[in-house]
Design an enzyme around this catalytic site. Structure first.
Site, PDB file in Angstrom:
ATOM      1  N   CYS B 101       0.857  -1.187   0.000  1.00 54.50           N
ATOM      2  CA  CYS B 101       0.000   0.000   0.000  1.00 54.50           C
ATOM      3  C   CYS B 101       0.890   1.233   0.000  1.00 54.50           C
ATOM      4  CB  CYS B 101      -0.889  -0.009   1.243  1.00 54.50           C
ATOM      5  SG  CYS B 101      -1.816   1.509   1.479  1.00 54.50           S
ATOM      6  N   CYS B 105      -3.565   7.314  -1.890  1.00 53.93           N
ATOM      7  CA  CYS B 105      -4.824   7.406  -2.627  1.00 53.93           C
ATOM      8  C   CYS B 105      -5.959   7.938  -1.753  1.00 53.93           C
ATOM      9  CB  CYS B 105      -5.204   6.052  -3.208  1.00 53.93           C
ATOM     10  SG  CYS B 105      -5.444   4.781  -1.961  1.00 53.93           S
ATOM     11  N   THR B 192      -4.237   4.576   7.272  1.00 58.54           N
ATOM     12  CA  THR B 192      -3.148   4.189   6.380  1.00 58.54           C
ATOM     13  C   THR B 192      -2.263   5.393   6.058  1.00 58.54           C
ATOM     14  OG1 THR B 192      -4.502   2.475   5.418  1.00 58.54           O
ATOM     15  CG2 THR B 192      -2.664   3.239   4.096  1.00 58.54           C
ATOM     16  N   GLU B 258      -0.433   1.414   9.323  1.00 62.04           N
ATOM     17  CA  GLU B 258      -1.682   1.995   9.788  1.00 62.04           C
ATOM     18  C   GLU B 258      -1.465   2.488  11.211  1.00 62.04           C
ATOM     19  OE1 GLU B 258      -1.833  -1.028   8.143  1.00 62.04           O
ATOM     20  OE2 GLU B 258      -2.545  -0.040   6.329  1.00 62.04           O
ATOM     21  N   HIS B 293     -12.850   5.499  -3.219  1.00 57.89           N
ATOM     22  CA  HIS B 293     -11.828   4.689  -2.544  1.00 57.89           C
ATOM     23  C   HIS B 293     -11.953   3.209  -2.925  1.00 57.89           C
ATOM     24  CE1 HIS B 293      -8.445   4.550  -0.041  1.00 57.89           C
ATOM     25  NE2 HIS B 293      -8.987   3.872   0.946  1.00 57.89           N
ATOM     26  N   TYR B 297      -8.780   0.524  -5.055  1.00 61.50           N
ATOM     27  CA  TYR B 297      -8.231  -0.820  -4.837  1.00 61.50           C
ATOM     28  C   TYR B 297      -7.725  -1.442  -6.139  1.00 61.50           C
ATOM     29  CZ  TYR B 297      -8.941  -0.702   0.094  1.00 61.50           C
ATOM     30  OH  TYR B 297      -8.814  -0.371   1.417  1.00 61.50           O
ATOM     31  N   CYS B 299      -4.932  -0.784  -6.903  1.00 61.71           N
ATOM     32  CA  CYS B 299      -3.552  -1.077  -6.474  1.00 61.71           C
ATOM     33  C   CYS B 299      -3.332  -2.561  -6.247  1.00 61.71           C
ATOM     34  CB  CYS B 299      -3.225  -0.298  -5.208  1.00 61.71           C
ATOM     35  SG  CYS B 299      -4.257  -0.738  -3.802  1.00 61.71           S
ATOM     36  N   GLU B 447      -6.694  -5.677   4.301  1.00 63.60           N
ATOM     37  CA  GLU B 447      -7.138  -4.370   3.811  1.00 63.60           C
ATOM     38  C   GLU B 447      -8.080  -4.550   2.618  1.00 63.60           C
ATOM     39  OE1 GLU B 447      -4.205  -0.984   3.458  1.00 63.60           O
ATOM     40  OE2 GLU B 447      -4.819  -1.172   1.370  1.00 63.60           O
TER      41      GLU B 447
END
Lengths: 98, 488
Positions: B101, B105, B192, B258, B293, B297, B299, B447
């Site tokens: 991560c 974002c 995060t 986090e 959001h 993901y 990513c 996550e």
């Protein structure tokens, strides 16, 4: 292509890459190979270099989502595969010989 | 002068922050150089460095609609479908380059959701939140800042609304109103990239009712504002990072983090307040942020690229790459991964313009995409572990391989081929371990399950957003229950 003294001229290619999110070939290696093969006959510069003779648009896939509208108004050659890279390389090699 | 920071400049900018960070019960004095935190800083730094690379800048940068200047895409407000699509591609790109991560974002998603919601509040109430927000956005873009988009409250007893909790601080709320601003208390959990951020943007986490109006607040603060404390979350295998730069960490460069972020009577000046008790707009802010959001993901597709590459590599190192079942498993991993890519591209391609001018992705497709993300990475990870074999969890440490006494035995008995050093085999196994059950599994698996809302949150949205009447009408017409205009 020849300069004013009749010697083979050097081409300046402005390079514009796509973002490279899922390239189907190694874009950087393809440009490097082209540069090595063409040697002194070509100079790779940034796409916004004013002296660039043309712009080489290198995209990792045929979607070619690269933003070309913001590029300078110059001739563009598109590379979106290894075979494109070889074709353009041959074309440039012939051009710099003449 | 617009600043497009590089990795080094970003790192130096973090050193100027005076964050109050705790980990393992102690204050972290040097956050940037802490061996456990630093890999996560490296991952955010990559978002800056890649904006300067000619081979990635087309995705990593955008043109500010405020100034017309080139900015990092992470500070951009989407001005068209092309921006939304490039956002998904940027997620995949950075996921594939960091295998973790990269944390930035969530701030981009908060900025975009607020650009829409502040405009909508102003339209109804004649407030000036959008003006304030745009001024703040200009500051973020001008200085190329990383923002923590802070939405998730601890939430206490899930069966009770914010106002009915036994402790009022279980949801962020206003505790005092002053002529120059407000004072807030509460906390945001699972934040995060919190300690790698210059700013924190707070939003409500659920739909608020009239009784919850003190909780319907949104604002932004510098991350080192007085009264903010960060308590780092633990990750599986985190202390391997204290063992030096050995291959046992799996990913040699990057990671995520986090933190629980506590706001203890923190002052917020009015110019940084973007929602104040307009509880009727909390749903809008939450749903728009969630849709953005959930798209982010994308990513995980990039991390999936790395895991698939690692699975193919270990299959080759093991001499198993020609086995038909291994080939088929690799195909399955790719199928699942590219299906995820389809979702994040589709929700972007079907985006639309909101009255504020911001482009919003398709809410239904974004929720469908995220629902897939709650499942497919687990299956991809399971297959990767299947192909890797049990050695992934039983192999000795890097120190054993380097040991003058037993290193020769590790080298001898874990060698599979003449042309593959044992160390290479152990390195790729450690990377698979890292992504599927180590520090990176926090990002790739759990996550994926709970980030941007747990699976049930997407199912509720899917149920709400599908046009069921349209589907029923088609079915009823085709079987003759209702008359339509079918060709006959």
């Amino acid at each position: 292509m020849r300069d004013r003294k009749g010697r083979p001229g050097k081409l300046k290619a402005g390079i514009k890459y796509c973002g490279g999110c899922r390239p189907e070939f190694d874009r950087i290696a393809a440009v490097k190979e082209m540069k090595e093969a063409l040697g002194e006959a070509i100079e790779m510069v940034r796409m916004d270099d004013e002296e660039a003779d043309f712009i080489l648009v290198v995209t990792g896939c045929k979607t070619a989502c690269v933003d070309v509208e913001s590029l300078p108004l110059k001739a563009k050659k598109y590379i979106s595969s290894l075979s494109d890279a070889r074709r353009v390389m041959e074309e440039l090699a012939n051009k710099t010989k003449t | 002068m617009n600043k497009l920071m590089n990795a080094k400049e970003y790192e130096e900018s973090l050193r100027k922050l005076k964050l109050k960070v705790y980990m393992f019960g102690k204050r972290v004095e040097n956050v940037v150089d802490d061996p456990i935190i630093r890999p996560s800083m490296n991952a955010v730094a990559a978002t800056y460095e890649y904006a300067h690379k000619p081979e990635h800048e087309d995705i990593m940068t955008a043109t500010s609609h405020l100034t017309g200047k080139k900015i990092n895409r992470f500070t951009h407000i989407h001005q068209g479908v092309d921006d939304l699509v490039k956002k998904s591609k940027m997620g995949r790109l950075l996921g594939s380059q960091t295998a973790c991560c990269f944390q930035r974002c969530v701030g981009m998603d908060a900025l975009n959701a607020l650009s829409i919601t502040t405009h909508a509040i102003d339209e109804k109430y004649g407030t000036e939140y959008n003006k304030r927000f745009l001024k703040y956005l200009g500051y973020v873009q001008e200085n190329d800042l990383t923002c923590d988009g802070a939405m998730t409250d601890p939430k206490g007893n899930r069966s009770l609304s914010p106002a009915k909790q036994f402790d009022p601080d279980l949801f962020m709320h206003v505790v005092e109103e002053r002529p120059d601003g407000i004072v807030v208390s509460g906390a945001k959990a699972h934040q995060t990239g919190a300690v790698n951020s210059h700013e924190v943007i707070v939003m409500p986490t659920i739909t608020m009712r009239e009784e919850d109006r003190d909780y319907a607040i949104s604002f932004a603060l510098p991350s080192d504002a007085e009264g903010i404390t960060y308590i780092m979350g633990r990750q599986s295998c985190d202390t391997r990072k204290l063992e030096g730069l050995t291959f046992d960490r799996g990913n040699m460069f990057y990671g995520g983090h986090e933190a629980l972020v506590v706001f203890d009577r923190v002052f917020v000046p009015w110019e940084r307040v973007f929602m104040y008790k307009e509880y009727d707009f909390s749903t809008m802010l939450v749903e728009h942020f969630a849709a953005y959001h959930r798209q982010s993901y994308a990513c995980k597709v990039g991390v999936g690229d790395v895991l698939i590459g690692a699975a193919q590599t270990i299959a080759e190192y093991n001499g198993a790459e020609r086995a038909s079942h291994v080939k088929d498993k690799i195909i399955e991993m790719n199928h699942l991964n590219e299906t995820l890519f389809c979702g994040c591209i589709a929700c972007a391609a079907e985006g639309h313009r909101e009255p504020s001018g911001t482009y919003q992705n398709d809410l239904l497709l974004a929720n469908v995409h995220k629902q897939n993300v709650t499942r497919f990475p687990y299956e991809i990870a399971r297959i990767a572990q299947d192909i890797a074999g049990g050695l992934m969890v039983t192999c000795p440490s890097a120190a054993d391989l380097a040991s003058p006494e037993v290193g020769k035995w590790v080298e001898k008995y874990y060698r599979t081929r003449d042309d593959v050093p044992t160390e290479h085999r152990l390195r790729i196994l450690r990377l698979i371990e890292n992504i599927t059950m180590g520090t990176a599994a926090v990002g790739y698996l759990t996550e994926s399950m709970h980030g941007a809302g747990s699976p049930q949150a997407q199912r509720i949205m899917i149920a709400r957003l599908v046009n069921m009447k349209h589907k029923q009408k088609a079915a009823k017409e085709l079987c003759g229950i209702e008359k339509g205009d079918q060709v006959s």
